[in-house]
Design a protein around this motif. Structure first.
Motif, PDB file in Angstrom:
ATOM      1  N   UNK A  45       0.625  -1.329   0.041  1.00 24.22           N
ATOM      2  CA  UNK A  45       0.032   0.137   0.016  1.00 24.22           C
ATOM      3  C   UNK A  45       0.908   1.307   0.034  1.00 24.22           C
ATOM      4  N   UNK A  46       2.053   1.017  -0.252  1.00 25.11           N
ATOM      5  CA  UNK A  46       3.019   2.289  -0.315  1.00 25.11           C
ATOM      6  C   UNK A  46       3.236   2.823  -1.714  1.00 25.11           C
ATOM      7  N   UNK A  47       3.179   1.944  -2.643  1.00 25.59           N
ATOM      8  CA  UNK A  47       3.644   2.154  -4.153  1.00 25.59           C
ATOM      9  C   UNK A  47       2.516   2.080  -4.782  1.00 25.59           C
ATOM     10  N   UNK A  48       2.124   3.179  -5.636  1.00 24.72           N
ATOM     11  CA  UNK A  48       1.159   3.023  -6.760  1.00 24.72           C
ATOM     12  C   UNK A  48       1.517   3.495  -7.913  1.00 24.72           C
ATOM     13  N   UNK A 294      17.038   3.395  -5.345  1.00 29.43           N
ATOM     14  CA  UNK A 294      17.031   3.863  -4.019  1.00 29.43           C
ATOM     15  C   UNK A 294      16.979   3.100  -2.818  1.00 29.43           C
ATOM     16  N   UNK A 295      16.154   2.020  -3.224  1.00 29.90           N
ATOM     17  CA  UNK A 295      15.954   0.961  -2.151  1.00 29.90           C
ATOM     18  C   UNK A 295      17.468   0.364  -1.774  1.00 29.90           C
ATOM     19  N   UNK A 296      18.095   0.012  -2.830  1.00 31.08           N
ATOM     20  CA  UNK A 296      19.577  -0.458  -2.601  1.00 31.08           C
ATOM     21  C   UNK A 296      20.342   0.367  -1.670  1.00 31.08           C
ATOM     22  N   UNK A 297      20.216   1.594  -1.925  1.00 27.95           N
ATOM     23  CA  UNK A 297      20.954   2.478  -1.078  1.00 27.95           C
ATOM     24  C   UNK A 297      20.201   2.997   0.494  1.00 27.95           C
ATOM     25  N   UNK A 298      19.037   2.300   0.476  1.00 36.55           N
ATOM     26  CA  UNK A 298      18.226   2.840   1.814  1.00 36.55           C
ATOM     27  C   UNK A 298      17.640   4.017   1.790  1.00 36.55           C
ATOM     28  N   UNK A 299      17.598   4.622   0.628  1.00 35.50           N
ATOM     29  CA  UNK A 299      17.081   6.026   0.656  1.00 35.50           C
ATOM     30  C   UNK A 299      15.980   6.501  -0.065  1.00 35.50           C
ATOM     31  N   UNK A 300      14.866   5.340   0.221  1.00 31.32           N
ATOM     32  CA  UNK A 300      13.505   5.520  -0.010  1.00 31.32           C
ATOM     33  C   UNK A 300      12.699   6.695   0.682  1.00 31.32           C
ATOM     34  N   UNK A 301      12.092   7.532   0.153  1.00 31.62           N
ATOM     35  CA  UNK A 301      11.256   8.499   1.028  1.00 31.62           C
ATOM     36  C   UNK A 301      10.186   7.825   1.891  1.00 31.62           C
ATOM     37  N   UNK A 302       9.683   8.327   2.776  1.00 31.18           N
ATOM     38  CA  UNK A 302       8.700   7.663   3.537  1.00 31.18           C
ATOM     39  C   UNK A 302       7.292   8.065   2.893  1.00 31.18           C
ATOM     40  N   UNK A 303       6.400   7.517   3.087  1.00 34.84           N
ATOM     41  CA  UNK A 303       4.862   7.700   2.812  1.00 34.84           C
ATOM     42  C   UNK A 303       4.568   7.125   1.367  1.00 34.84           C
ATOM     43  N   UNK A 304       3.319   7.298   0.894  1.00 30.44           N
ATOM     44  CA  UNK A 304       2.793   7.074  -0.386  1.00 30.44           C
ATOM     45  C   UNK A 304       3.997   7.593  -1.602  1.00 30.44           C
ATOM     46  N   UNK A 305       4.064   6.446  -2.487  1.00 29.27           N
ATOM     47  CA  UNK A 305       4.969   6.953  -3.574  1.00 29.27           C
ATOM     48  C   UNK A 305       4.237   6.603  -4.860  1.00 29.27           C
ATOM     49  N   UNK A 306       3.975   7.735  -5.571  1.00 27.80           N
ATOM     50  CA  UNK A 306       3.224   7.389  -7.132  1.00 27.80           C
ATOM     51  C   UNK A 306       4.599   7.212  -8.024  1.00 27.80           C
ATOM     52  N   UNK A 307       4.394   6.091  -9.003  1.00 26.83           N
ATOM     53  CA  UNK A 307       5.223   5.976 -10.101  1.00 26.83           C
ATOM     54  C   UNK A 307       4.599   6.267 -11.553  1.00 26.83           C
ATOM     55  N   UNK A 308       4.587   7.432 -11.998  1.00 27.63           N
ATOM     56  CA  UNK A 308       4.069   7.753 -13.338  1.00 27.63           C
ATOM     57  C   UNK A 308       4.631   6.634 -14.601  1.00 27.63           C
ATOM     58  N   UNK A 309       3.579   5.773 -14.887  1.00 32.42           N
ATOM     59  CA  UNK A 309       3.977   4.861 -16.036  1.00 32.42           C
ATOM     60  C   UNK A 309       3.463   5.940 -17.177  1.00 32.42           C
ATOM     61  N   UNK A 310       4.286   6.360 -18.381  1.00 32.84           N
ATOM     62  CA  UNK A 310       4.021   7.367 -19.019  1.00 32.84           C
ATOM     63  C   UNK A 310       3.460   6.987 -20.279  1.00 32.84           C
TER      64      UNK A 310
END
Ligand code: F0G
Length: 338
Positions: A45-48, A294-310
């Motif tokens: 539920x964090x990634x959209x 970013x996940x590999x470096x442990x640097x993903x921002x907190x909270x809901x993240x939206x990825x735009x699939x263009x």
């Protein structure tokens, strides 16, 4: 009536006399991507995913094109022109056909994915094949538009960005709040500029993360790239027109613009297709590649993240055919044991 102009009229530069040219664009799905989230070490539920490939011509360009072509018609233009890595030309060709306008597209020779070219051809666009990259094609289109007095419908056309900002409105409506961060591909940088404008108009500030292909990453390097290279042909651009808009979106939102390699893009495209059921074109997989980076470096921002699939995966069938499926031969009268 459907389409982004009907839906967001009060926020767009249209009047009672604007003839609305629409194919019913916008209102695209926003879906959860729990397997991708798990791959990135995040909660369900964090990634959209915002599926912009579900627009009428298969890319986000339709949001801006409905407005740009409507305004061109209102202003009495007899034709529209653009340079394109493919999707803009497909969209311009479709909306021009619907408006009854001529359409000329300047395309970099050999670097436009097959599906996009097929669309421009089917919609009857006049095609100018440029021996050179997108940046050169754009310079020629600008010249031709000036000489003919036709409307240039690249993202330098202010109406394009106005239409594209409506995707930000939809995301906030669909999520019920602003995302904490948005990840998206960046080529000519119009779309990141448009989203940031949309979010700002709503008074919200998601962190904007733009992703470029490593071989075509002028915004990451901080200077133009003369010979951009990437299999994600949609974002094979060395001199982004909306450079300043992208930098403002990044800096005002506390985001970043990063680069991902072609191998990471291909791996992310495959993961989205196999684990999320979403087939997008290579450029559109760059944000997912960026998230995993970013996940590999442990640097993903907190909270809901939206990825735009263009853009839709069928735009670029050659990218998929590099996957080499395991085929099994079955005689006409035989069976297959699975
Ligand atoms: N994703 C896709 C599928 C695109 O087609 C493009 C741009 C982008 C991302 C990048 O968007 O340019 O606003 O930063 N395609 C343009 C075209 C250049 O001609 O179709 P941007």
């Amino acid at each position: 009536m459907s389409g982004i102009i009907a839906r967001w009229k009060s926020r767009l530069p249209v009047g009672p006399r604007t003839p609305i040219v629409t194919l019913g664009e916008g209102a695209t799905p926003l879906i959860r991507a729990d397997r991708l989230a798990a791959r990135a070490g995040l909660k369900s539920g964090q990634v959209f995913l915002k599926l912009e490939g579900c627009n009428p011509t298969g890319s986000f360009k339709d949001r801006g094109m409905t407005l740009a072509v409507s305004k061109a018609l209102e202003e009495g233009a007899r034709g529209v022109l653009c340079a394109s890595t493919g999707n803009t030309s497909a969209s311009a060709a479709a909306y021009a056909a619907r408006a009854g306008l001529r359409c000329v597209v300047f395309l970099p020779k050999g670097k436009v994915a097959a599906g996009k070219l097929a669309q421009a051809v089917m919609h009857g666009a006049e095609i100018a094949e440029v021996k050179g990259n997108f940046d050169r094609a754009l310079a020629l289109a600008v010249e031709a538009a000036r000489a003919k007095g036709w409307a240039l419908v690249n993202s330098s056309n202010p109406h394009r960005l106005e239409g594209q900002k409506t995707a930000a409105f939809e995301i906030v409506e669909q999520l019920g709040r602003a995302p904490a961060a948005q990840f998206m591909p960046v080529g000519n940088a119009g779309n990141i500029t448009a989203y940031w404008r949309g979010y700002r108009e709503l008074g919200v500030r998601p962190r904007m993360f733009g992703w470029q292909a490593a071989g075509a990453a002028p915004l990451v390097r901080g200077r133009p790239v003369d010979d951009p290279k990437t299999l994600a042909t949609a974002i094979r651009i060395g001199r982004p027109v909306s450079w300043e808009g992208a930098v403002a979106a990044r800096d005002e939102s506390g985001g970043a613009i990063g680069a991902v390699g072609d191998a990471q893009i291909v791996a992310a495209q495959r993961l989205l297709a196999r684990e999320e059921g979403v087939f997008c074109e290579p450029a559109s997989a760059a944000p997912a590649a960026g998230l995993l980076k970013l996940a590999r470096g442990g640097r993903v921002p907190e909270g809901p993240i939206v990825l735009v699939l263009t853009g839709h995966g069928l735009k670029d069938p050659d990218a998929a055919s590099r996957q080499r499926p395991r085929l099994r031969r079955v005689p006409a009268r035989g069976g297959l044991r699975l």
